[in-house]
Design a protein around this motif. Structure first.
Motif, PDB file in Angstrom:
ATOM      1  N   ASN A 123      92.989  81.819   7.026  1.00  0.00           N
ATOM      2  CA  ASN A 123      93.174  81.546   5.599  1.00  0.00           C
ATOM      3  C   ASN A 123      91.970  80.779   5.058  1.00  0.00           C
ATOM      4  N   LEU A 124      90.872  81.472   4.853  1.00  0.00           N
ATOM      5  CA  LEU A 124      89.641  80.824   4.412  1.00  0.00           C
ATOM      6  C   LEU A 124      89.802  80.167   3.045  1.00  0.00           C
ATOM      7  N   ASP A 125      90.582  80.802   2.178  1.00  0.00           N
ATOM      8  CA  ASP A 125      90.781  80.210   0.853  1.00  0.00           C
ATOM      9  C   ASP A 125      91.437  78.838   0.961  1.00  0.00           C
ATOM     10  N   GLY A 126      92.356  78.701   1.915  1.00  0.00           N
ATOM     11  CA  GLY A 126      93.019  77.411   2.110  1.00  0.00           C
ATOM     12  C   GLY A 126      92.043  76.331   2.541  1.00  0.00           C
ATOM     13  N   TYR A 127      91.140  76.686   3.452  1.00  0.00           N
ATOM     14  CA  TYR A 127      90.128  75.724   3.889  1.00  0.00           C
ATOM     15  C   TYR A 127      89.149  75.407   2.759  1.00  0.00           C
ATOM     16  N   ARG A 128      88.816  76.409   1.979  1.00  0.00           N
ATOM     17  CA  ARG A 128      87.898  76.170   0.853  1.00  0.00           C
ATOM     18  C   ARG A 128      88.528  75.250  -0.180  1.00  0.00           C
ATOM     19  N   GLU A 129      89.838  75.375  -0.384  1.00  0.00           N
ATOM     20  CA  GLU A 129      90.514  74.487  -1.337  1.00  0.00           C
ATOM     21  C   GLU A 129      90.440  73.034  -0.868  1.00  0.00           C
ATOM     22  N   GLN A 169      95.136  66.435  -0.342  1.00  0.00           N
ATOM     23  CA  GLN A 169      96.367  66.270   0.428  1.00  0.00           C
ATOM     24  C   GLN A 169      97.286  67.475   0.243  1.00  0.00           C
ATOM     25  N   GLY A 170      97.446  67.931  -0.992  1.00  0.00           N
ATOM     26  CA  GLY A 170      98.308  69.081  -1.258  1.00  0.00           C
ATOM     27  C   GLY A 170      97.766  70.354  -0.646  1.00  0.00           C
ATOM     28  N   ALA A 171      96.444  70.547  -0.712  1.00  0.00           N
ATOM     29  CA  ALA A 171      95.840  71.749  -0.142  1.00  0.00           C
ATOM     30  C   ALA A 171      96.015  71.776   1.372  1.00  0.00           C
ATOM     31  N   ALA A 172      95.870  70.616   2.018  1.00  0.00           N
ATOM     32  CA  ALA A 172      96.056  70.544   3.470  1.00  0.00           C
ATOM     33  C   ALA A 172      97.504  70.823   3.854  1.00  0.00           C
TER      34      ALA A 172
END
Length: 261
Positions: free
Chosen positions: A198-204, A218-221
């Motif tokens: 999930n690259l988008d998740g890491y980018r967020e 915190q929310g993105a993690a």
């Protein structure tokens, strides 16, 4: 105490592992007294120096209390042991301990979002090298071609996040959690591949940290880690519930009915 002889080429590590297993499994309870060095060396078929070194390791990890000229007493490992014991507890006798693995996965989910928030709040302190490490880890993750490589890249990403958070306690916790996780990385990588893909998740997370947005980081993690955490916990619970092959199967209704007749 079900101790078994050990071949000398495996001492003193196997002496420590066997005693550790007795403590963690509850065969040795808090307050129990270990046999003397001489007796342990006889039971295990190893030299006294090997036993002595293993006991010193047990003492260093706060699993036992060694009194000079007196008895060696078992301590309650859940109250005295530190995170440095996790790698030894996760994989014992070549097998993954589902209970310990579950605890590590849950700890990761509980801690990582807070570290991401702290990193965002402290990004202003980070030097150029630390910032670059975050970008390089993300690039490596994007280029990784298999689940294991993606796992290693994800660990490097979180390593950079911990550096930016600039907390010695979180750094030590991360180090020990990583040491505990790495022996099981290849086995668990397929189960966590949805997360590290999930690259988008890491980018967020990266964007929120770089922009200094603590709550967003915190929310993105949390959003990134939650699905794999829940899937891993379900998997480990099922693994723990699997019947032991050595245990006899439960009696079926036919036997009960026959006995009733």
């Amino acid at each position: 105490m079900a101790l078994t002889p050990i071949t000398k080429r495996l001492v003193p590590d196997d002496v420590f592992d066997q005693l550790l297993g007795e403590v963690v499994d509850g065969s040795l309870s808090a307050g129990d007294t270990l046999p003397s060095e001489r007796r342990l060396s006889e039971l295990l078929g190893v030299s006294r120096p090997a036993v002595r070194e293993a006991l010193q390791r047990m003492s260093a990890t706060r699993l036992v209390e060694v009194r000079h000229g007196g008895a060696t007493t078992v301590r309650d490992f859940q109250r005295y042991a530190g995170l440095d014991l996790l790698p030894r507890m996760l994989v014992r006798d070549g097998e993954l301990d589902p209970t310990v693995a579950r605890s590590i996965i849950e700890a990761r989910f509980a801690i990582a979002p807070g570290v991401a928030r702290m990193a965002a709040e402290r990004i202003g302190r980070a030097d150029e090298h630390t910032r670059r490490a975050l970008e390089e880890a993300l690039g490596t993750l994007a280029a990784a071609g298999d689940p294991v490589a993606r796992q290693h890249a994800a660990l490097a990403f979180w390593d950079a996040i911990v550096d930016i958070a600039d907390s010695i306690v979180f750094r030590m916790m991360f180090n020990n959690l990583r040491l505990a996780y790495e022996p099981a990385l290849e086995a668990l990588a397929p189960l966590l591949d949805g997360e590290v893909s999930n690259l988008d998740g890491y980018r967020e997370i990266r964007d929120a940290v770089v922009d200094g947005l603590g709550l967003a980081a915190q929310g993105a993690a949390t959003d990134l880690l939650r699905p794999a955490t829940e899937a891993m916990v379900d998997f480990l619970d099922a693994l723990q519930d699997e019947p032991d092959e050595d245990e006899p199967a439960e009696d079926g209704p036919g036997k009960d009915e026959g006995e009733a007749r």
